[in-house]
Design a protein around this motif. Structure first.
Motif, PDB file in Angstrom:
ATOM      1  N   GLY A  82     -12.752  -8.105  12.304  1.00 19.67           N
ATOM      2  CA  GLY A  82     -11.556  -8.212  11.531  1.00 19.67           C
ATOM      3  C   GLY A  82     -11.397  -9.383  11.050  1.00 19.67           C
ATOM      4  N   HIS A  83     -10.173  -9.397  10.373  1.00 17.14           N
ATOM      5  CA  HIS A  83      -9.656 -10.679   9.904  1.00 17.14           C
ATOM      6  C   HIS A  83      -8.084 -10.720   9.989  1.00 17.14           C
ATOM      7  CE1 HIS A  83     -10.001 -14.671   7.681  1.00 17.14           C
ATOM      8  NE2 HIS A  83      -8.870 -14.075   6.741  1.00 17.14           N
ATOM      9  N   THR A  84      -7.513 -12.040  10.263  1.00 19.46           N
ATOM     10  CA  THR A  84      -6.140 -11.963  10.332  1.00 19.46           C
ATOM     11  C   THR A  84      -5.706 -13.362   9.488  1.00 19.46           C
ATOM     12  OG1 THR A  84      -6.228 -13.580  12.270  1.00 19.46           O
ATOM     13  CG2 THR A  84      -5.889 -11.333  12.735  1.00 19.46           C
ATOM     14  N   ILE A  85      -4.423 -13.250   8.958  1.00 19.78           N
ATOM     15  CA  ILE A  85      -3.812 -14.438   8.268  1.00 19.78           C
ATOM     16  C   ILE A  85      -2.443 -14.516   8.594  1.00 19.78           C
ATOM     17  CG2 ILE A  85      -5.219 -14.088   6.129  1.00 19.78           C
ATOM     18  CD1 ILE A  85      -2.936 -12.992   4.694  1.00 19.78           C
ATOM     19  N   THR A  86      -1.773 -15.672   8.593  1.00 20.15           N
ATOM     20  CA  THR A  86      -0.072 -15.977   9.271  1.00 20.15           C
ATOM     21  C   THR A  86       0.679 -15.183   7.879  1.00 20.15           C
ATOM     22  OG1 THR A  86      -0.741 -17.901  10.288  1.00 20.15           O
ATOM     23  CG2 THR A  86       1.396 -17.283   9.625  1.00 20.15           C
ATOM     24  N   ASP A  87       1.689 -14.588   8.338  1.00 21.62           N
ATOM     25  CA  ASP A  87       2.446 -13.974   7.682  1.00 21.62           C
ATOM     26  C   ASP A  87       3.671 -13.669   8.383  1.00 21.62           C
ATOM     27  OD1 ASP A  87       4.072 -12.416   5.732  1.00 21.62           O
ATOM     28  OD2 ASP A  87       2.240 -11.485   4.710  1.00 21.62           O
ATOM     29  N   SER A  88       4.982 -13.792   7.961  1.00 22.23           N
ATOM     30  CA  SER A  88       6.163 -13.504   8.527  1.00 22.23           C
ATOM     31  C   SER A  88       6.357 -11.953   8.738  1.00 22.23           C
ATOM     32  CB  SER A  88       7.442 -14.138   7.706  1.00 22.23           C
ATOM     33  OG  SER A  88       7.427 -13.507   6.553  1.00 22.23           O
ATOM     34  N   ASN A  89       5.825 -11.161   8.120  1.00 24.26           N
ATOM     35  CA  ASN A  89       5.915  -9.762   8.203  1.00 24.26           C
ATOM     36  C   ASN A  89       4.821  -8.923   8.761  1.00 24.26           C
ATOM     37  OD1 ASN A  89       6.791  -7.088   8.227  1.00 24.26           O
ATOM     38  ND2 ASN A  89       6.714  -6.920   5.952  1.00 24.26           N
ATOM     39  N   PRO A  90       4.734  -8.596  10.082  1.00 21.63           N
ATOM     40  CA  PRO A  90       3.295  -8.177  10.621  1.00 21.63           C
ATOM     41  C   PRO A  90       2.932  -6.987   9.726  1.00 21.63           C
ATOM     42  CG  PRO A  90       4.920  -8.370  12.082  1.00 21.63           C
ATOM     43  CD  PRO A  90       5.756  -8.595  10.978  1.00 21.63           C
ATOM     44  N   LYS A  91       1.423  -6.873   9.225  1.00 20.66           N
ATOM     45  CA  LYS A  91       0.805  -5.816   8.659  1.00 20.66           C
ATOM     46  C   LYS A  91      -0.437  -5.440   9.460  1.00 20.66           C
ATOM     47  CE  LYS A  91       2.729  -7.252   4.311  1.00 20.66           C
ATOM     48  NZ  LYS A  91       3.146  -8.654   4.706  1.00 20.66           N
ATOM     49  N   TYR A  92      -0.732  -4.288   9.251  1.00 21.24           N
ATOM     50  CA  TYR A  92      -2.059  -3.845   9.998  1.00 21.24           C
ATOM     51  C   TYR A  92      -2.697  -2.543   9.201  1.00 21.24           C
ATOM     52  CZ  TYR A  92      -5.419  -1.945  13.375  1.00 21.24           C
ATOM     53  OH  TYR A  92      -6.393  -1.435  13.849  1.00 21.24           O
ATOM     54  N   GLY A  93      -3.866  -2.566   9.365  1.00 19.51           N
ATOM     55  CA  GLY A  93      -4.774  -1.263   8.762  1.00 19.51           C
ATOM     56  C   GLY A  93      -6.263  -1.930   9.060  1.00 19.51           C
ATOM     57  N   LEU A  94      -7.093  -0.940   8.017  1.00 21.44           N
ATOM     58  CA  LEU A  94      -8.525  -0.928   8.459  1.00 21.44           C
ATOM     59  C   LEU A  94      -9.232  -1.041   7.141  1.00 21.44           C
ATOM     60  CD1 LEU A  94      -9.108   1.596  11.200  1.00 21.44           C
ATOM     61  CD2 LEU A  94      -8.954  -0.628  11.770  1.00 21.44           C
ATOM     62  N   SER A  95     -10.273  -1.628   6.928  1.00 21.43           N
ATOM     63  CA  SER A  95     -11.369  -1.566   6.124  1.00 21.43           C
ATOM     64  C   SER A  95     -12.470  -0.603   6.777  1.00 21.43           C
ATOM     65  CB  SER A  95     -12.044  -2.860   5.671  1.00 21.43           C
ATOM     66  OG  SER A  95     -13.006  -2.538   4.703  1.00 21.43           O
ATOM     67  N   VAL A  96     -12.702   0.594   6.151  1.00 18.51           N
ATOM     68  CA  VAL A  96     -13.649   1.616   6.902  1.00 18.51           C
ATOM     69  C   VAL A  96     -14.723   1.692   5.877  1.00 18.51           C
ATOM     70  CG1 VAL A  96     -13.641   3.781   7.862  1.00 18.51           C
ATOM     71  CG2 VAL A  96     -11.694   2.625   7.867  1.00 18.51           C
ATOM     72  N   LEU A  97     -15.977   1.846   6.613  1.00 18.86           N
ATOM     73  CA  LEU A  97     -17.234   2.277   5.933  1.00 18.86           C
ATOM     74  C   LEU A  97     -17.587   3.703   6.427  1.00 18.86           C
ATOM     75  CD1 LEU A  97     -19.593   1.349   4.330  1.00 18.86           C
ATOM     76  CD2 LEU A  97     -20.783   0.635   6.414  1.00 18.86           C
ATOM     77  N   GLY A  98     -17.953   4.388   5.515  1.00 20.93           N
ATOM     78  CA  GLY A  98     -18.392   5.914   5.949  1.00 20.93           C
ATOM     79  C   GLY A  98     -19.810   6.206   5.068  1.00 20.93           C
ATOM     80  N   ARG A  99     -20.336   7.341   5.707  1.00 23.51           N
ATOM     81  CA  ARG A  99     -21.480   8.090   5.170  1.00 23.51           C
ATOM     82  C   ARG A  99     -21.149   9.212   4.728  1.00 23.51           C
ATOM     83  NH1 ARG A  99     -24.604   7.311  10.794  1.00 23.51           N
ATOM     84  NH2 ARG A  99     -23.651   8.953  11.872  1.00 23.51           N
ATOM     85  N   VAL A 100     -21.934   9.611   3.843  1.00 23.04           N
ATOM     86  CA  VAL A 100     -22.070  10.994   3.263  1.00 23.04           C
ATOM     87  C   VAL A 100     -23.114  11.364   2.445  1.00 23.04           C
ATOM     88  CG1 VAL A 100     -20.845  10.474   1.135  1.00 23.04           C
ATOM     89  CG2 VAL A 100     -20.551  12.707   1.953  1.00 23.04           C
ATOM     90  N   HIS A 101     -23.700  12.451   2.418  1.00 20.98           N
ATOM     91  CA  HIS A 101     -24.811  12.827   1.641  1.00 20.98           C
ATOM     92  C   HIS A 101     -24.256  13.054   0.216  1.00 20.98           C
ATOM     93  CE1 HIS A 101     -28.053  15.242  -0.109  1.00 20.98           C
ATOM     94  NE2 HIS A 101     -28.713  15.318   1.125  1.00 20.98           N
ATOM     95  N   PRO A 102     -25.373  12.485  -0.550  1.00 20.22           N
ATOM     96  CA  PRO A 102     -24.805  12.243  -2.078  1.00 20.22           C
ATOM     97  C   PRO A 102     -24.377  13.531  -2.686  1.00 20.22           C
ATOM     98  CG  PRO A 102     -26.703  10.772  -1.646  1.00 20.22           C
ATOM     99  CD  PRO A 102     -26.434  11.864  -0.379  1.00 20.22           C
ATOM    100  N   LYS A 103     -25.051  14.633  -2.468  1.00 19.28           N
ATOM    101  CA  LYS A 103     -24.713  15.924  -2.925  1.00 19.28           C
ATOM    102  C   LYS A 103     -23.558  16.620  -2.317  1.00 19.28           C
ATOM    103  CE  LYS A 103     -29.486  16.560  -4.726  1.00 19.28           C
ATOM    104  NZ  LYS A 103     -30.895  17.339  -4.563  1.00 19.28           N
ATOM    105  N   LYS A 104     -23.009  15.865  -1.335  1.00 19.34           N
ATOM    106  CA  LYS A 104     -21.938  16.543  -0.592  1.00 19.34           C
ATOM    107  C   LYS A 104     -20.677  16.088  -0.660  1.00 19.34           C
ATOM    108  CE  LYS A 104     -25.069  19.522   2.464  1.00 19.34           C
ATOM    109  NZ  LYS A 104     -24.945  19.818   3.739  1.00 19.34           N
ATOM    110  N   ILE A 105     -20.664  14.933  -1.832  1.00 20.75           N
ATOM    111  CA  ILE A 105     -19.179  14.208  -1.882  1.00 20.75           C
ATOM    112  C   ILE A 105     -18.254  15.144  -2.408  1.00 20.75           C
ATOM    113  CG2 ILE A 105     -18.333  12.364  -2.981  1.00 20.75           C
ATOM    114  CD1 ILE A 105     -20.890  10.821  -2.927  1.00 20.75           C
ATOM    115  N   TRP A 106     -17.016  15.049  -1.803  1.00 23.26           N
ATOM    116  CA  TRP A 106     -15.830  15.742  -2.324  1.00 23.26           C
ATOM    117  C   TRP A 106     -15.188  14.962  -3.249  1.00 23.26           C
ATOM    118  CZ3 TRP A 106     -13.858  17.543   3.373  1.00 23.26           C
ATOM    119  CH2 TRP A 106     -14.878  18.392   3.782  1.00 23.26           C
ATOM    120  N   GLN A 107     -15.021  15.256  -4.328  1.00 22.87           N
ATOM    121  CA  GLN A 107     -14.277  14.506  -5.302  1.00 22.87           C
ATOM    122  C   GLN A 107     -12.700  14.880  -5.323  1.00 22.87           C
ATOM    123  OE1 GLN A 107     -16.409  14.638  -9.281  1.00 22.87           O
ATOM    124  NE2 GLN A 107     -18.263  13.661  -8.316  1.00 22.87           N
TER     125      GLN A 107
END
Length: 293
Positions: A82-107
């Protein structure tokens, strides 16, 4: 990437809306993982995204990260840094990598005329949390909202991936900051209208009371202003309107299938003990994008 593999990359993070840092980590991670499930995919790995005060209490940060890690592991994915930066207001979350079959993507834009709409979580989370934070909401309702926000959409997606439904999902999205009506409008394009049955809409009961007492959110008002010319309410109930506009944190999956498999959806979700509600239908375009009656 190949004939059998496509990658999904998504990112989400925000400041805390709850006082418990462990709970905040769980909510933020559940929310960030959701977009992968909404596209029919499976999370593979995640990166933490953090802003935190330089002189802040790092025990609080530790709890946030532990909460997030719990949900990444529950999703069957791996936290790889992950990565952090200094900020007066705490924030949190994720960058997520997922996998899927190209013919089964839900649009999120492939609804078809005649489809039935389903929703997998109750609405009203934004109203409940906002009211709770100013001392105007009970603990039981807040606990119900927390349970919703920390429930991975993994379990609803797994039902939709069962053999009977694997190729039946026409369109899917997760309901988050734009509220039910905002995300639904994205699913319709210029040629379709959604008819929402208000009596079938699931919501945390006390969120209605909060809305009627004008314990509302700024995000809901932005959603209302943006959609005011495209939505028609065939009823007079400000509380229900506000619930439909209410921004959701880590909301449920909103998906459409052919009417012919609606009963199968009900049966399989009941069998797996995963909640689902049938909330409307898709028709050819009328004067309005969405009609709620």
């Amino acid at each position: 990437m190949t004939e059998d593999l496509a990658l999904i990359q998504t990112l989400d993070f925000f400041p805390s809306m709850v006082s418990d840092p462990l709970l905040f980590g769980r909510i933020a991670a559940t929310n960030a993982l959701s977009d992968v499930y909404a596209m029919g995919g499976e999370p593979v790995c995640a990166l933490n995204i953090v802003t935190f005060p330089e002189n802040g209490n790092f025990e609080l940060l530790k709890k946030i990260l532990i909460g997030g890690t719990e949900k990444v592991r529950e999703a069957g994915a791996v936290l790889v840094g992950g990565h952090t930066i200094t900020d007066s207001n705490p924030k949190y979350g994720l960058s997520v990598l997922g996998r899927v079959h190209p013919k089964k993507i839900w649009q999120n834009c492939n609804t078809q005329i005649g489809d039935t709409l389903f929703l997998t979580k109750k609405l009203g989370v934004g109203l409940v949390v906002s009211a709770y934070n100013v001392g105007e909401m009970d603990e039981i309702s807040f606990s119900e909202a927390v349970t919703s926000m920390t429930t991975l959409n993994k379990y609803a997606a797994e039902v939709l991936h069962t053999q009977e439904l694997d190729n039946e999902v026409h369109a899917c999205t997760d309901v988050t900051g734009f509220g039910l009506l905002g995300h639904l409008s994205e699913m319709l394009g210029d040629s379709k209208t959604a008819h929402i049955h208000v009596d079938a809409i699931p919501y945390i009961k006390s969120s209605y009371t909060a809305a009627r007492e004008f314990l509302i959110t700024g995000g809901a008002q932005q959603n209302r202003n943006f959609l005011r010319d495209t939505v028609h309410f065939a009823f007079d109930d400000y509380g229900i309107e506000e619930i439909l506009f209410d921004p959701q944190t880590s909301g449920g999956l909103l998906f459409s299938v052919s009417q012919s498999v609606a009963n199968t959806v009900h049966a399989l979700f009941k069998e797996k003990k995963v909640p689902v509600w049938e909330i409307g239908t898709i028709t050819s375009r009328s004067k309005y994008t969405i009609i709620a009656d």
